[in-house]
Design an enzyme around this catalytic site. Structure first.
Site, PDB file in Angstrom:
ATOM      1  N   THR A  37       7.614   0.044  -6.110  1.00 50.83           N
ATOM      2  CA  THR A  37       6.589   0.759  -6.869  1.00 50.83           C
ATOM      3  C   THR A  37       5.437   1.123  -5.941  1.00 50.83           C
ATOM      4  O   THR A  37       5.256   0.535  -4.885  1.00 50.83           O
ATOM      5  CB  THR A  37       6.066  -0.080  -8.045  1.00 50.83           C
ATOM      6  N   GLY A  38       4.663   2.124  -6.344  1.00 52.22           N
ATOM      7  CA  GLY A  38       3.603   2.619  -5.471  1.00 52.22           C
ATOM      8  C   GLY A  38       4.178   3.153  -4.180  1.00 52.22           C
ATOM      9  O   GLY A  38       3.610   2.960  -3.095  1.00 52.22           O
ATOM     10  N   ALA A  39       5.294   3.883  -4.279  1.00 52.40           N
ATOM     11  CA  ALA A  39       6.094   4.221  -3.098  1.00 52.40           C
ATOM     12  C   ALA A  39       5.614   5.447  -2.340  1.00 52.40           C
ATOM     13  O   ALA A  39       6.180   5.768  -1.293  1.00 52.40           O
ATOM     14  CB  ALA A  39       7.553   4.435  -3.516  1.00 52.40           C
ATOM     15  N   SER A  52       2.539   6.111  -0.996  1.00 46.97           N
ATOM     16  CA  SER A  52       1.366   5.974  -0.144  1.00 46.97           C
ATOM     17  C   SER A  52       1.327   4.586   0.478  1.00 46.97           C
ATOM     18  O   SER A  52       1.848   3.624  -0.083  1.00 46.97           O
ATOM     19  CB  SER A  52       0.085   6.207  -0.951  1.00 46.97           C
ATOM     20  N   GLY A  53       0.695   4.489   1.639  1.00 51.24           N
ATOM     21  CA  GLY A  53       0.354   3.220   2.232  1.00 51.24           C
ATOM     22  C   GLY A  53       1.507   2.249   2.424  1.00 51.24           C
ATOM     23  O   GLY A  53       2.545   2.576   3.003  1.00 51.24           O
ATOM     24  N   ILE A  54       1.335   1.029   1.914  1.00 53.58           N
ATOM     25  CA  ILE A  54       2.318  -0.032   2.093  1.00 53.58           C
ATOM     26  C   ILE A  54       3.642   0.326   1.435  1.00 53.58           C
ATOM     27  O   ILE A  54       4.714   0.099   2.007  1.00 53.58           O
ATOM     28  CB  ILE A  54       1.766  -1.356   1.527  1.00 53.58           C
ATOM     29  N   SER A 112      -3.088 -10.457  -2.106  1.00 50.30           N
ATOM     30  CA  SER A 112      -4.119 -10.023  -1.179  1.00 50.30           C
ATOM     31  C   SER A 112      -4.750 -11.249  -0.542  1.00 50.30           C
ATOM     32  O   SER A 112      -4.579 -12.374  -1.018  1.00 50.30           O
ATOM     33  CB  SER A 112      -5.184  -9.218  -1.928  1.00 50.30           C
ATOM     34  N   TYR A 128     -11.090  -5.959  -8.641  1.00 52.70           N
ATOM     35  CA  TYR A 128      -9.909  -6.018  -7.771  1.00 52.70           C
ATOM     36  C   TYR A 128      -9.608  -7.467  -7.402  1.00 52.70           C
ATOM     37  O   TYR A 128      -8.453  -7.910  -7.464  1.00 52.70           O
ATOM     38  CB  TYR A 128     -10.149  -5.182  -6.520  1.00 52.70           C
TER      39      TYR A 128
END
Length: 347
Positions: A15-17, A19-21, A144, A157
């Site tokens: 997921t969140g594929a 951008s970024g990590i 995190s 966050y």
């Protein structure tokens, strides 16, 4: 105990594929032979990524998904089953932040952040568990360095990453109690050179900034892919993340004072907040596929001896590294106490 497959034999949901990590993980996994199910809210970016990976010989399915909506996450799992027949690893990576004092952030924004950062992890983990119960697999959640320690100006966050840690730890225990062959890993990166600040909603007078030290997203992706093949409880990416956790455990009040001294300044750049600034809190902000932020003032670390030793190193090397971190924390605590005594005597 979970028996995890080599990456080249796996079906992996990320997921969140776009951008970024998440983007870095998808590209690295594709190079190592994994079949991929890519999830994010931006349909066009997802399809572009799936086509890119397909051109390189990988098998990739794009499934537009808002992880904050359980029905869409369930549909993501069903799409993976229909295309590949199973899921071996599920990476819950999607996330966004908000910069601002807690009293300045509207409740609607706070709740939206939790829908993505926390409920997205809950939805993904529980859907993945149902898909993996019979044949096993790995659930990998992105925490995190703030999973143990909050920072000012990113209060929501920090709270969401604390919640992700609590949920992940509870889920792991329940799975182990039932003897289900699924590993549950919490990845805990320090600051990473991605579009994190660009995607964040901002209520500060200046543009947000990630304090040093910063690490390359490839280090986080490598930790994710390692954990997809080797059952791990926690992986700290970057020695700074582990040190933050140790300091939070052993000297919380000193860390409070240190953060009040430096973190209000270090999390803000010299640039005034942009007017009509876009962000990714409620919808994708249309950025092109990009792994890194670029143009950072501080150095980006391309390697982490601590993370390497914690995953692949020998016990002696790991013991020496942790001992050094503890010694540094102890010395910092002693220095803080001595400074406090000097201030008291000076009054």
């Amino acid at each position: 105990m979970a028996t995890l497959k080599p990456l080249a034999s796996q079906v992996m949901v990320v997921t969140g594929a776009t951008s970024g990590i998440g983007l870095t993980t998808a590209r690295m996994a594709a190079k190592r032979g994994a079949r991929l199910v890519l999830a994010a809210r931006d349909r066009a970016a997802l399809e572009t990524l799936a086509a890119e990976l397909g051109d390189s010989g990988a098998q990739a399915l794009a499934v537009p998904t808002d992880v904050g909506i359980r029905a869409e996450v369930h549909a993501l799992g069903e799409a993976a089953l229909q295309r590949f027949g199973r899921v071996d690893t599920w990476v819950n990576n999607a996330g966004v932040s908000i910069y601002g004092r807690l009293e300045d952030v509207p409740q609607a924004d706070q709740e939206q952040l939790f829908r993505t950062n926390f409920w997205g992890v809950v939805h993904g983990s529980l859907v993945a568990l149902q898909l993996m119960k019979q044949h096993g697999g790995a659930i990998i959640n992105l925490g995190s360095e703030l999973s143990d320690r909050a920072v000012p100006l990113q209060g929501m966050y920090s709270a969401s990453k604390h919640a992700v840690k609590g949920f992940t730890d509870a889920l792991r225990m329940e799975i182990e109690k039932d003897g289900v062959p699924v590993s549950v890993t919490l990845i805990r990166p320090a600051g990473v050179d991605t579009l994190f600040t660009g995607h964040a909603r901002n209520y500060l007078e200046h543009e947000p900034e990630l304090p040093a030290p910063l690490y390359a997203p490839e280090l986080v992706a490598d930790a994710i892919l390692y954990s997809a093949q080797h059952a791990r409880r926690d992986v700290y990416v970057g020695g700074a993340s582990r040190l933050m956790s140790l300091e939070a455990a052993h000297m919380p009040r000193l860390l409070d004072k240190f953060m009040n001294l430096v973190m209000f300044r270090q999390q803000q750049s010299a640039r005034p907040a942009a007017a009509n600034r876009s962000d990714a809190l409620y919808q994708p902000n249309g950025a092109a596929l990009q792994q890194r932020q670029g143009g950072r003032r501080s150095r980006v670390h391309e390697s982490s001896p601590y993370t390497f030793l914690s995953m692949r190193g020998k016990p002696l090397g790991m013991a020496l590294l942790v001992g050094g971190a503890l010694f540094a924390a102890w010395k910092l605590q002693g220095k803080g106490q001595e400074n406090a005594r000097v201030r008291t005597l000076a009054r």
